[in-house]
Design an enzyme around this catalytic site. Sequence first.
Site, PDB file in Angstrom:
ATOM      1  N   LYS A  39      46.695  16.507  79.999  1.00  0.00           N
ATOM      2  CA  LYS A  39      47.063  15.685  81.142  1.00  0.00           C
ATOM      3  C   LYS A  39      46.542  14.266  80.937  1.00  0.00           C
ATOM      4  CE  LYS A  39      48.898  19.081  83.539  1.00  0.00           C
ATOM      5  NZ  LYS A  39      49.002  20.012  82.399  1.00  0.00           N
ATOM      6  N   ASP A  40      47.205  13.316  81.583  1.00  0.00           N
ATOM      7  CA  ASP A  40      46.881  11.909  81.427  1.00  0.00           C
ATOM      8  C   ASP A  40      45.441  11.599  81.836  1.00  0.00           C
ATOM      9  OD1 ASP A  40      49.864  12.166  81.889  1.00  0.00           O
ATOM     10  OD2 ASP A  40      49.755  10.062  81.345  1.00  0.00           O
ATOM     11  N   ARG A  41      44.879  10.599  81.165  1.00  0.00           N
ATOM     12  CA  ARG A  41      43.572  10.082  81.575  1.00  0.00           C
ATOM     13  C   ARG A  41      43.714   9.229  82.829  1.00  0.00           C
ATOM     14  NH1 ARG A  41      38.833   8.407  78.917  1.00  0.00           N
ATOM     15  NH2 ARG A  41      39.734   8.791  76.867  1.00  0.00           N
TER      16      ARG A  41
END
Length: 352
Positions: A80-82
């Site tokens: 998942k995105d930072r």
Amino acid sequence: MTELELLGPRASGEALGSAVLKATAEDFQVDEVLDIPLSGVGEHLWLWVEKRGLNTEEAARRLAKAAGVPLRTVSYAGLKDRQALTRQWFSLHLPGKADPDLGAAENDTLRILKIARHSRKLQRGAHSANGFTLRLTQLSADKEALQARLEQLKQQGVPNYFGTQRFGHEGGNLFDARQWAERQALPEQRNVRSRLLSTARSYLFNQVLAARVADGTWNKALVGDLLAFTDSRSFFPAGVAECSDPRLAILDLHPTGPQWGEGDSPATGVVHDLEQGIGAREHALCTWLARAGMSHERRILRLPIGGLTWHYPEPDILQLEFVLPAGCFATVVVRELVDLVSAGQTDSSCAF
């Protein structure tokens, strides 16, 4: 490289304006959808984790340290995105051990929302979908045009491009993949090798999809296509009868494109010719993927958008909520609406 070079043309027409995405982590929220009933017993501890400004691998390291276990015993379904507010599952392998105190892992960037025991570890790709809540801020676009475009996307879906995130800053991952492919060699580091092979396959898929967006066949079945259902990894050939299957019209069945690997494309006719033409143009990348032992797989060309809703919490903010199959990119939905720009760079000439 530009976004157009890494992805391809839009299917819905030109962008209707501009907006900012991810001005704050709360502007990009992701909830993993996992359809696995947890038994409540077993040697694996499953954690429902909320993280902010933290990528998945960093969260896994923090959980492993707090639990006093090796990193390899921590599993997760997907990355998942930072730069987002995300909620996803992790599992820790704790055979014969009590639940550890994981308080040391928590702070304002990571919270553990739920824990449960289960008999098996969490496998990569086990989640069925991701739910998204996106806030497009500093919106500069005509709302009537946006309404019409959103209704169109709800009915027709969007091209299932791999997003620019897959390719690194300005396509740097693709540049590195080409360098290795020219030498027909592989990086020694497993994570680097995996990232660059994935980048190459994603770029080749995008090239095929771009060609079919350009000729208007990305959302149509052609004789010789390989068709797949939205949530299935298996596929079957399309003859004349399959090209008129009513499930195509309701966005349940889709044409697919290649994720390159060993062996020839099983597509036939004009579809095979198109895919082979792109493969010939990118011979070094295709050969590199085959020699690396990658198997030929397929990915749907059309991305259905589940449960798409929208509203304007403020005049210059558009909030979108929708669900996408695992492995698909929310940014390619936004791309069919507006150009994304940095804060303060929106086009003030566009009317609301």
